[in-house]
Design a protein around this motif. Structure first.
Motif, PDB file in Angstrom:
ATOM      1  N   UNK A   1      41.274  47.649  50.204  1.00 37.97           N
ATOM      2  CA  UNK A   1      41.986  46.327  49.225  1.00 37.97           C
ATOM      3  C   UNK A   1      41.041  45.469  49.690  1.00 37.97           C
ATOM      4  N   UNK A   2      40.421  44.871  50.195  1.00 40.03           N
ATOM      5  CA  UNK A   2      40.460  43.093  49.259  1.00 40.03           C
ATOM      6  C   UNK A   2      39.410  43.610  48.608  1.00 40.03           C
ATOM      7  N   UNK A   3      37.994  44.666  48.761  1.00 41.57           N
ATOM      8  CA  UNK A   3      37.502  45.346  48.036  1.00 41.57           C
ATOM      9  C   UNK A   3      37.545  45.697  46.515  1.00 41.57           C
ATOM     10  N   UNK A   4      38.740  46.177  46.319  1.00 47.78           N
ATOM     11  CA  UNK A   4      39.243  46.236  45.251  1.00 47.78           C
ATOM     12  C   UNK A   4      39.529  44.940  44.284  1.00 47.78           C
ATOM     13  N   UNK A   5      40.252  44.156  45.497  1.00 48.33           N
ATOM     14  CA  UNK A   5      40.796  42.961  44.219  1.00 48.33           C
ATOM     15  C   UNK A   5      39.881  42.376  43.622  1.00 48.33           C
ATOM     16  N   UNK A   6      38.257  42.725  44.524  1.00 46.43           N
ATOM     17  CA  UNK A   6      36.964  41.423  43.340  1.00 46.43           C
ATOM     18  C   UNK A   6      36.963  42.412  42.898  1.00 46.43           C
ATOM     19  N   UNK A   7      37.649  44.488  42.395  1.00 47.65           N
ATOM     20  CA  UNK A   7      36.443  44.969  41.427  1.00 47.65           C
ATOM     21  C   UNK A   7      35.944  44.328  40.382  1.00 47.65           C
ATOM     22  N   UNK A   8      37.676  43.633  39.950  1.00 47.52           N
ATOM     23  CA  UNK A   8      37.660  43.230  38.566  1.00 47.52           C
ATOM     24  C   UNK A   8      36.760  41.603  38.473  1.00 47.52           C
ATOM     25  N   UNK A   9      36.165  41.161  39.184  1.00 48.41           N
ATOM     26  CA  UNK A   9      34.976  40.062  39.009  1.00 48.41           C
ATOM     27  C   UNK A   9      34.214  40.622  39.084  1.00 48.41           C
TER      28      UNK A   9
ATOM     29  N   UNK B   1      46.848  43.359  43.259  1.00 44.89           N
ATOM     30  CA  UNK B   1      45.660  42.598  42.984  1.00 44.89           C
ATOM     31  C   UNK B   1      45.532  42.366  41.856  1.00 44.89           C
ATOM     32  N   UNK B   2      45.141  40.880  41.400  1.00 40.71           N
ATOM     33  CA  UNK B   2      45.164  40.523  40.537  1.00 40.71           C
ATOM     34  C   UNK B   2      43.702  39.613  40.717  1.00 40.71           C
ATOM     35  N   UNK B   3      42.849  38.298  39.442  1.00 42.55           N
ATOM     36  CA  UNK B   3      41.717  37.699  40.138  1.00 42.55           C
ATOM     37  C   UNK B   3      42.232  36.457  40.414  1.00 42.55           C
ATOM     38  N   UNK B   4      43.566  35.871  40.319  1.00 46.94           N
ATOM     39  CA  UNK B   4      44.070  34.923  41.461  1.00 46.94           C
ATOM     40  C   UNK B   4      43.880  35.518  42.552  1.00 46.94           C
ATOM     41  N   UNK B   5      44.590  36.931  43.419  1.00 47.53           N
ATOM     42  CA  UNK B   5      44.215  37.163  44.199  1.00 47.53           C
ATOM     43  C   UNK B   5      42.991  36.699  45.123  1.00 47.53           C
ATOM     44  N   UNK B   6      42.001  37.506  44.207  1.00 48.77           N
ATOM     45  CA  UNK B   6      40.855  37.360  45.239  1.00 48.77           C
ATOM     46  C   UNK B   6      39.761  35.877  44.651  1.00 48.77           C
ATOM     47  N   UNK B   7      40.518  34.884  43.604  1.00 47.60           N
ATOM     48  CA  UNK B   7      40.239  33.280  43.738  1.00 47.60           C
ATOM     49  C   UNK B   7      40.803  32.838  45.454  1.00 47.60           C
TER      50      UNK B   7
END
Length: 118
Positions: free
Chosen positions: A46-54, A10-16
């Motif tokens: 899993x998606x919560x982890x993707x948003x963790x950096x936001x 995951x990266x910020x682009x995944x959350x985007x």
């Protein structure tokens, strides 16, 4: 034995990407479930982890978007949408929960907010 379901990177682009998808659906629980089923993301965690950096969690993002949609609908000229109808339409458990969440985000109840903009 190898991991049968490796976690995606995951990266910020995944959350985007997910935020873009969420903007395009009606923010209904069924649409969210369809999104889960059609993605490579296996769990909400899993998606919560993707948003963790936001700056905002996935749950907070969904709540904010639902409140934004409700606020827009409540201020449409000629709208006769009641607070109870708005709460149900945007999947809040009840009117009280909707009013508290709305007031926290907009510093006004839904009725006050609608009156101030119409």
């Amino acid at each position: 034995m190898g991991d049968l379901h490796p976690l995606p990177e995951f990266s910020a682009s995944t959350a985007d990407d997910f935020q873009g998808t969420m903007r395009s659906v009606a923010l209904e629980d069924t649409a969210i479930n369809d999104m889960w089923a059609s993605s490579s993301v296996s769990t909400r965690g899993t998606l919560q982890r993707a948003f963790a950096s936001l700056d905002e969690s996935f749950s907070a993002y969904i709540r904010r978007r639902r409140l934004e949609e409700a606020a827009e609908a409540l201020t449409v000229t000629g709208s006769r949408l009641s607070v109870s109808e708005a709460a149900a339409l945007w999947h809040f458990t009840d009117s009280s929960h909707f009013i508290r969440a709305f007031k926290k985000q907009y510093h006004a109840t839904p009725a006050q907010f609608a009156r101030s903009l119409t």
